[in-house]
Scaffold this motif. Structure first.
Motif, PDB file in Angstrom:
ATOM      1  N   MET A   1       0.829  -1.185   0.000  1.00 35.43           N
ATOM      2  CA  MET A   1       0.000   0.000   0.000  1.00 35.43           C
ATOM      3  C   MET A   1       0.877   1.253   0.000  1.00 35.43           C
ATOM      4  SD  MET A   1      -3.099  -0.942  -0.121  1.00 35.43           S
ATOM      5  CE  MET A   1      -4.194  -2.296   0.217  1.00 35.43           C
ATOM      6  N   LYS A   2       0.262   2.408  -0.297  1.00 32.41           N
ATOM      7  CA  LYS A   2       1.039   3.613  -0.492  1.00 32.41           C
ATOM      8  C   LYS A   2       1.893   4.010   0.700  1.00 32.41           C
ATOM      9  CE  LYS A   2      -0.050   4.823  -4.685  1.00 32.41           C
ATOM     10  NZ  LYS A   2       0.970   4.847  -5.735  1.00 32.41           N
ATOM     11  N   ILE A   3       1.284   4.052   1.915  1.00 33.22           N
ATOM     12  CA  ILE A   3       2.024   4.538   3.064  1.00 33.22           C
ATOM     13  C   ILE A   3       3.266   3.705   3.311  1.00 33.22           C
ATOM     14  CG2 ILE A   3       1.917   4.933   5.554  1.00 33.22           C
ATOM     15  CD1 ILE A   3       0.320   6.878   3.900  1.00 33.22           C
ATOM     16  N   ALA A   4       3.133   2.384   3.146  1.00 34.86           N
ATOM     17  CA  ALA A   4       4.280   1.512   3.381  1.00 34.86           C
ATOM     18  C   ALA A   4       5.395   1.803   2.404  1.00 34.86           C
ATOM     19  CB  ALA A   4       3.843   0.053   3.266  1.00 34.86           C
ATOM     20  N   VAL A   5       5.051   2.056   1.138  1.00 35.68           N
ATOM     21  CA  VAL A   5       6.078   2.312   0.141  1.00 35.68           C
ATOM     22  C   VAL A   5       6.821   3.600   0.433  1.00 35.68           C
ATOM     23  CG1 VAL A   5       6.472   2.873  -2.279  1.00 35.68           C
ATOM     24  CG2 VAL A   5       4.980   1.014  -1.655  1.00 35.68           C
ATOM     25  N   TYR A   6       6.087   4.643   0.798  1.00 34.33           N
ATOM     26  CA  TYR A   6       6.763   5.895   1.068  1.00 34.33           C
ATOM     27  C   TYR A   6       7.710   5.765   2.242  1.00 34.33           C
ATOM     28  CZ  TYR A   6       3.159   7.678  -1.990  1.00 34.33           C
ATOM     29  OH  TYR A   6       2.327   7.898  -3.060  1.00 34.33           O
ATOM     30  N   ALA A   7       7.316   4.986   3.226  1.00 38.50           N
ATOM     31  CA  ALA A   7       8.187   4.789   4.372  1.00 38.50           C
ATOM     32  C   ALA A   7       9.474   4.114   3.948  1.00 38.50           C
ATOM     33  CB  ALA A   7       7.476   3.944   5.426  1.00 38.50           C
ATOM     34  N   ALA A   8       9.344   3.048   3.145  1.00 38.28           N
ATOM     35  CA  ALA A   8      10.532   2.337   2.676  1.00 38.28           C
ATOM     36  C   ALA A   8      11.348   3.224   1.773  1.00 38.28           C
ATOM     37  CB  ALA A   8      10.116   1.066   1.930  1.00 38.28           C
ATOM     38  N   LEU A   9      10.670   3.985   0.928  1.00 39.88           N
ATOM     39  CA  LEU A   9      11.334   4.839  -0.049  1.00 39.88           C
ATOM     40  C   LEU A   9      12.221   5.857   0.626  1.00 39.88           C
ATOM     41  CD1 LEU A   9       9.612   6.464  -3.087  1.00 39.88           C
ATOM     42  CD2 LEU A   9      10.933   7.869  -1.538  1.00 39.88           C
ATOM     43  N   ASP A 248      22.995  15.682 -15.011  1.00 37.80           N
ATOM     44  CA  ASP A 248      22.971  14.833 -13.825  1.00 37.80           C
ATOM     45  C   ASP A 248      22.856  13.367 -14.244  1.00 37.80           C
ATOM     46  OD1 ASP A 248      22.548  13.506 -11.465  1.00 37.80           O
ATOM     47  OD2 ASP A 248      20.855  14.744 -10.798  1.00 37.80           O
ATOM     48  N   PRO A 249      23.916  12.581 -14.069  1.00 33.99           N
ATOM     49  CA  PRO A 249      23.884  11.178 -14.486  1.00 33.99           C
ATOM     50  C   PRO A 249      22.860  10.342 -13.723  1.00 33.99           C
ATOM     51  CG  PRO A 249      25.844  11.637 -13.186  1.00 33.99           C
ATOM     52  CD  PRO A 249      25.216  12.956 -13.483  1.00 33.99           C
ATOM     53  N   LEU A 250      22.377  10.853 -12.600  1.00 34.87           N
ATOM     54  CA  LEU A 250      21.391  10.115 -11.813  1.00 34.87           C
ATOM     55  C   LEU A 250      19.989  10.687 -11.978  1.00 34.87           C
ATOM     56  CD1 LEU A 250      23.363   9.565  -8.476  1.00 34.87           C
ATOM     57  CD2 LEU A 250      23.124   8.014 -10.414  1.00 34.87           C
ATOM     58  N   ARG A 251      19.800  11.553 -12.958  1.00 38.95           N
ATOM     59  CA  ARG A 251      18.509  12.198 -13.141  1.00 38.95           C
ATOM     60  C   ARG A 251      17.393  11.188 -13.417  1.00 38.95           C
ATOM     61  NH1 ARG A 251      16.099  16.645 -11.367  1.00 38.95           N
ATOM     62  NH2 ARG A 251      13.983  16.466 -12.179  1.00 38.95           N
ATOM     63  N   ALA A 252      17.718  10.122 -14.108  1.00 39.49           N
ATOM     64  CA  ALA A 252      16.701   9.116 -14.423  1.00 39.49           C
ATOM     65  C   ALA A 252      16.082   8.543 -13.153  1.00 39.49           C
ATOM     66  CB  ALA A 252      17.310   8.000 -15.264  1.00 39.49           C
ATOM     67  N   HIS A 253      16.908   8.350 -12.115  1.00 40.90           N
ATOM     68  CA  HIS A 253      16.389   7.835 -10.852  1.00 40.90           C
ATOM     69  C   HIS A 253      15.423   8.835 -10.218  1.00 40.90           C
ATOM     70  CE1 HIS A 253      18.889   4.191 -10.059  1.00 40.90           C
ATOM     71  NE2 HIS A 253      19.682   4.762 -10.939  1.00 40.90           N
ATOM     72  N   VAL A 254      15.774  10.106 -10.280  1.00 40.89           N
ATOM     73  CA  VAL A 254      14.921  11.147  -9.705  1.00 40.89           C
ATOM     74  C   VAL A 254      13.593  11.210 -10.449  1.00 40.89           C
ATOM     75  CG1 VAL A 254      14.692  13.623  -9.257  1.00 40.89           C
ATOM     76  CG2 VAL A 254      16.918  12.497  -8.962  1.00 40.89           C
ATOM     77  N   ASP A 255      13.647  11.163 -11.772  1.00 39.36           N
ATOM     78  CA  ASP A 255      12.427  11.237 -12.578  1.00 39.36           C
ATOM     79  C   ASP A 255      11.524  10.034 -12.340  1.00 39.36           C
ATOM     80  OD1 ASP A 255      13.277  13.620 -13.657  1.00 39.36           O
ATOM     81  OD2 ASP A 255      14.116  12.722 -15.464  1.00 39.36           O
ATOM     82  N   LEU A 256      12.131   8.866 -12.161  1.00 42.19           N
ATOM     83  CA  LEU A 256      11.339   7.655 -11.980  1.00 42.19           C
ATOM     84  C   LEU A 256      10.628   7.616 -10.632  1.00 42.19           C
ATOM     85  CD1 LEU A 256      13.614   4.918 -13.584  1.00 42.19           C
ATOM     86  CD2 LEU A 256      11.293   5.510 -14.276  1.00 42.19           C
ATOM     87  N   LEU A 257      11.124   8.372  -9.663  1.00 42.43           N
ATOM     88  CA  LEU A 257      10.465   8.393  -8.354  1.00 42.43           C
ATOM     89  C   LEU A 257       9.008   8.828  -8.466  1.00 42.43           C
ATOM     90  CD1 LEU A 257      13.128   9.906  -5.926  1.00 42.43           C
ATOM     91  CD2 LEU A 257      12.063   7.658  -5.778  1.00 42.43           C
ATOM     92  N   LYS A 258       8.720   9.639  -9.477  1.00 35.39           N
ATOM     93  CA  LYS A 258       7.355  10.130  -9.662  1.00 35.39           C
ATOM     94  C   LYS A 258       6.485   9.117 -10.403  1.00 35.39           C
ATOM     95  CE  LYS A 258       9.308  14.777 -10.096  1.00 35.39           C
ATOM     96  NZ  LYS A 258       9.472  15.965 -10.979  1.00 35.39           N
ATOM     97  N   LYS A 259       7.103   8.065 -10.920  1.00 35.06           N
ATOM     98  CA  LYS A 259       6.370   7.121 -11.754  1.00 35.06           C
ATOM     99  C   LYS A 259       6.200   5.739 -11.130  1.00 35.06           C
ATOM    100  CE  LYS A 259       8.195   9.411 -15.915  1.00 35.06           C
ATOM    101  NZ  LYS A 259       8.984   9.228 -17.164  1.00 35.06           N
ATOM    102  N   TYR A 260       7.076   5.381 -10.210  1.00 32.84           N
ATOM    103  CA  TYR A 260       6.987   4.064  -9.612  1.00 32.84           C
ATOM    104  C   TYR A 260       5.631   3.846  -8.936  1.00 32.84           C
ATOM    105  CZ  TYR A 260      12.161   3.918  -9.711  1.00 32.84           C
ATOM    106  OH  TYR A 260      13.470   3.921 -10.074  1.00 32.84           O
ATOM    107  N   THR A 261       5.102   2.650  -9.071  1.00 37.46           N
ATOM    108  CA  THR A 261       3.946   2.255  -8.266  1.00 37.46           C
ATOM    109  C   THR A 261       4.483   1.512  -7.043  1.00 37.46           C
ATOM    110  OG1 THR A 261       3.681   0.087  -9.315  1.00 37.46           O
ATOM    111  CG2 THR A 261       2.547   1.971 -10.349  1.00 37.46           C
TER     112      THR A 261
END
Length: 276
Positions: A1-9, A248-261
């Motif tokens: 569920m969402k809350i759990a993911v944000y905590a882990a994230l 930023d060589p790590l920009r892809a990781h930052v952008d994907l944070l908004k897309k991960y389920t």
């Protein structure tokens, strides 16, 4: 569920509500996750805290750290008097909306509702810091490794930069599951100083001349960097003049944070844990 993911994230940020924990299945082992008691004790809306966790990660964690405890680029917010005295984002909102140019903090184009969510998340962190006995450790390996592998090689595009038999070979033997999840979700937080993670900038002056270097700071008013010779440059910005291109060589990781389920995060972590 969402809350759990944000905590882990957010590296074990204490935003879990027990009713929203993922089903780890029988026999799941304890690992760092979050605290239902911290969330309940703070009396913040769980949904607002979940949204705030994601917003903080995408906009603030790069400077203030994944758990808001500060870094070399930004101060500790958990012990900030402003955050401790804040109610419903009243004190926090002006800082986020206007920034602090004199201290290197840019302003952020966030709505009042989004700022309120970030404030709610910060309030949970300050409560948790003052009530350390409320910690409850949970398992982060709750996903499907096969689905994680499919996402890694498919929709996620992870295999365009990484390889299970190359740079990631044996990674699960080097880090426990929680640390491993933190590293792939927030590589900037653990990779500072690595040549592969250095953020560079190209500044094109009105004359057409270009200057290149390693970023020290970029905001709406100024760009500062060191060039290849080690010389320091600080240039005022006026809108799009001069033109500033950040690499930023790590920009892809930052952008994907908004897309991960939620499922994406748990599944990829489960897959990476198999890379021993």
């Amino acid at each position: 569920m969402k809350i759990a993911v944000y905590a882990a994230l957010l590296g074990g940020a204490l935003v879990l509500l027990r009713a929203q924990e993922p089903d780890a299945g029988p026999g799941a082992k304890a690992s760092i996750g979050g605290s239902a008691a911290a969330l309940a004790g703070s009396k913040e809306n769980p949904e607002a805290v979940g949204r705030g966790a994601r917003l903080f990660s995408a906009n603030c964690a790069g400077c203030h750290g994944m758990t808001a405890k500060g870094s070399g680029r930004g101060p500790d917010l958990i012990r900030s008097i402003l955050v401790l005295d804040d109610e419903k984002g009243i004190l926090i909102a002006p800082v986020i909306h206007n920034g602090r140019p004199g201290k290197g903090m840019p302003k952020f184009d966030l709505t009042d509702a989004q700022v309120s969510d970030i404030a709610a998340w910060l309030h949970v962190q300050t409560y948790a810091a003052d009530h350390r006995a409320t910690y409850v450790f949970l398992d982060v390996v709750t996903g499907d490794a096969k689905k994680g592998e499919a996402y890694f090689n498919g929709a996620g595009g992870c295999n365009m930069c990484h390889s299970a038999t190359g740079d990631l070979k044996g990674i699960a033997s080097k880090f426990d599951p929680h640390a491993l999840q933190n590293r792939w979700l927030q590589p900037r937080g653990v990779g500072r100083g690595s040549a592969k993670s250095v953020v560079t900038v190209t500044v094109t002056l009105p004359s057409g001349d270009k200057l290149n270097g390693t970023v020290d700071r970029v905001d709406d008013f100024n760009v500062s960097f060191h060039d290849a010779s080690g010389d320091y440059h600080s240039i005022n910005r006026h809108g799009d003049v001069p033109r500033v291109e950040v690499h930023d060589p790590l920009r892809a990781h930052v952008d994907l944070l908004k897309k991960y389920t939620d499922a994406d995060i748990h599944n990829v972590t489960a897959y990476l844990v198999t890379l021993k």
